[in-house]
Design a protein around this motif. Structure first.
Motif, PDB file in Angstrom:
ATOM      1  N   ASP A 102       0.809  -1.218   0.000  1.00 53.61           N
ATOM      2  CA  ASP A 102       0.000   0.000   0.000  1.00 53.61           C
ATOM      3  C   ASP A 102       0.845   1.271   0.000  1.00 53.61           C
ATOM      4  O   ASP A 102       0.308   2.372   0.120  1.00 53.61           O
ATOM      5  N   GLN A 109       4.279   7.338  -1.721  1.00 50.66           N
ATOM      6  CA  GLN A 109       2.912   7.783  -1.447  1.00 50.66           C
ATOM      7  C   GLN A 109       2.248   6.830  -0.456  1.00 50.66           C
ATOM      8  O   GLN A 109       2.276   5.614  -0.638  1.00 50.66           O
ATOM      9  N   VAL A 110       1.620   7.402   0.591  1.00 47.57           N
ATOM     10  CA  VAL A 110       0.960   6.585   1.609  1.00 47.57           C
ATOM     11  C   VAL A 110      -0.525   6.457   1.279  1.00 47.57           C
ATOM     12  O   VAL A 110      -1.128   7.359   0.698  1.00 47.57           O
ATOM     13  N   SER A 111      -1.105   5.323   1.660  1.00 45.43           N
ATOM     14  CA  SER A 111      -2.523   5.075   1.383  1.00 45.43           C
ATOM     15  C   SER A 111      -3.369   5.089   2.647  1.00 45.43           C
ATOM     16  O   SER A 111      -4.557   4.802   2.596  1.00 45.43           O
ATOM     17  N   LYS A 112      -2.741   5.402   3.777  1.00 43.22           N
ATOM     18  CA  LYS A 112      -3.478   5.400   5.036  1.00 43.22           C
ATOM     19  C   LYS A 112      -3.043   6.594   5.883  1.00 43.22           C
ATOM     20  O   LYS A 112      -1.853   6.863   6.031  1.00 43.22           O
ATOM     21  N   THR A 113      -4.026   7.293   6.435  1.00 46.91           N
ATOM     22  CA  THR A 113      -3.740   8.436   7.301  1.00 46.91           C
ATOM     23  C   THR A 113      -3.165   7.957   8.633  1.00 46.91           C
ATOM     24  O   THR A 113      -3.630   6.964   9.203  1.00 46.91           O
ATOM     25  N   TYR A 141       3.766   8.892  10.859  1.00 51.00           N
ATOM     26  CA  TYR A 141       4.837   8.094  10.273  1.00 51.00           C
ATOM     27  C   TYR A 141       6.198   8.599  10.758  1.00 51.00           C
ATOM     28  O   TYR A 141       6.388   9.803  10.973  1.00 51.00           O
ATOM     29  N   MET A 152      -1.535  12.364   5.575  1.00 49.44           N
ATOM     30  CA  MET A 152      -2.889  12.042   5.153  1.00 49.44           C
ATOM     31  C   MET A 152      -2.844  11.043   4.003  1.00 49.44           C
ATOM     32  O   MET A 152      -1.831  10.927   3.297  1.00 49.44           O
ATOM     33  N   GLU A 153      -3.938  10.329   3.837  1.00 48.88           N
ATOM     34  CA  GLU A 153      -4.035   9.394   2.716  1.00 48.88           C
ATOM     35  C   GLU A 153      -3.766  10.123   1.394  1.00 48.88           C
ATOM     36  O   GLU A 153      -4.353  11.169   1.118  1.00 48.88           O
ATOM     37  N   GLY A 154      -2.854   9.579   0.610  1.00 38.07           N
ATOM     38  CA  GLY A 154      -2.516  10.180  -0.676  1.00 38.07           C
ATOM     39  C   GLY A 154      -1.314  11.099  -0.647  1.00 38.07           C
ATOM     40  O   GLY A 154      -0.831  11.529  -1.712  1.00 38.07           O
ATOM     41  N   ASP A 155      -0.790  11.426   0.546  1.00 38.23           N
ATOM     42  CA  ASP A 155       0.395  12.290   0.629  1.00 38.23           C
ATOM     43  C   ASP A 155       1.607  11.603   0.000  1.00 38.23           C
ATOM     44  O   ASP A 155       1.781  10.383   0.117  1.00 38.23           O
TER      45      ASP A 155
END
Length: 209
Positions: free
Chosen positions: A114, A123-127, A130, A182-185
């Motif tokens: 993910d 790119q991260v898929s979960k808020t 990190y 955030m998701e999508g960052d």
């Protein structure tokens, strides 16, 4: 429970007394009758003794929660792995570079399925929060007048101030900080390299905590 055990012991005592009376009266009772009475009383005594043992077993089981019976105990449910859903990603390059801007990574691995390689970043898929870390080896030739600088950028704009490092000497830099994402960052490593300077072996790592 204790009262039942006490009552059984009382009945056993009465039976023992009756057996003694039967023995003492053998001369007044015929042998077949004596034998039958003794057998009946001993059978009742054996039954009481058995029930007394069963009651003690039940009492012990009540005091000890662990099951001692021969039945098959159910297997405990496996505890969930707290790290199972933690996202992670790693990128690195073996190439030297003297170019300013987003660091160009050659390899994006290992990484969680993910975590996506996008636009030269991760790119991260979960808020979540990190741990974002990077390292790089700097080669500075022109001294204090021309330092090199590195920083983490998120979506090409947000810059965690704690991630900004610069040096005017040749050395290895390392930075690590907690960053809410955030998701999508998209997380990238940015370099500012003045003329004559360079860097090598850059790495970028993100780990959800």
């Amino acid at each position: 429970m204790y009262r039942l055990i006490s009552e059984i012991k009382k009945q056993e005592s009465i039976l023992n007394h009756m057996l003694k009376r039967v023995v003492s009266n053998r001369k007044r009772i015929c042998d077949p009758c004596i034998e039958k009475i003794e057998n009946d009383l001993n059978e009742i005594k054996s039954l009481l003794t058995l029930k007394n043992k069963e009651l003690k077993y039940i009492l012990d089981a009540m005091n000890d929660p662990s099951c001692k019976c021969p039945c098959e105990s159910p297997s405990p449910e496996p505890e969930p792995d707290p790290t199972e859903d933690r996202l992670y990603g790693f990128a690195y390059s073996d190439a030297d570079s003297s170019v300013s801007g987003n660091v160009k990574f050659q390899v994006f691995s290992p990484r969680h399925e993910d975590i996506i390689n996008k636009d030269g970043g991760l790119q991260v898929s979960k808020t979540g929060v990190y741990q974002v870390s990077y390292s790089v080896s700097c080669k500075v030739l022109n001294g204090a007048a021309n330092p090199v600088k590195f920083k983490i950028v998120v979506n090409d704009s947000f810059i965690p101030s704690t991630s900004v490092l610069e040096t005017n000497t040749s050395q290895h830099l390392f930075s690590s900080q907690l960053v809410p994402l955030m998701e999508g960052d998209i997380v990238k490593l940015d370099a500012e390299v003045s003329e004559g300077n360079s860097y090598s072996k850059p790495t970028l790592q993100i780990l959800m905590i």
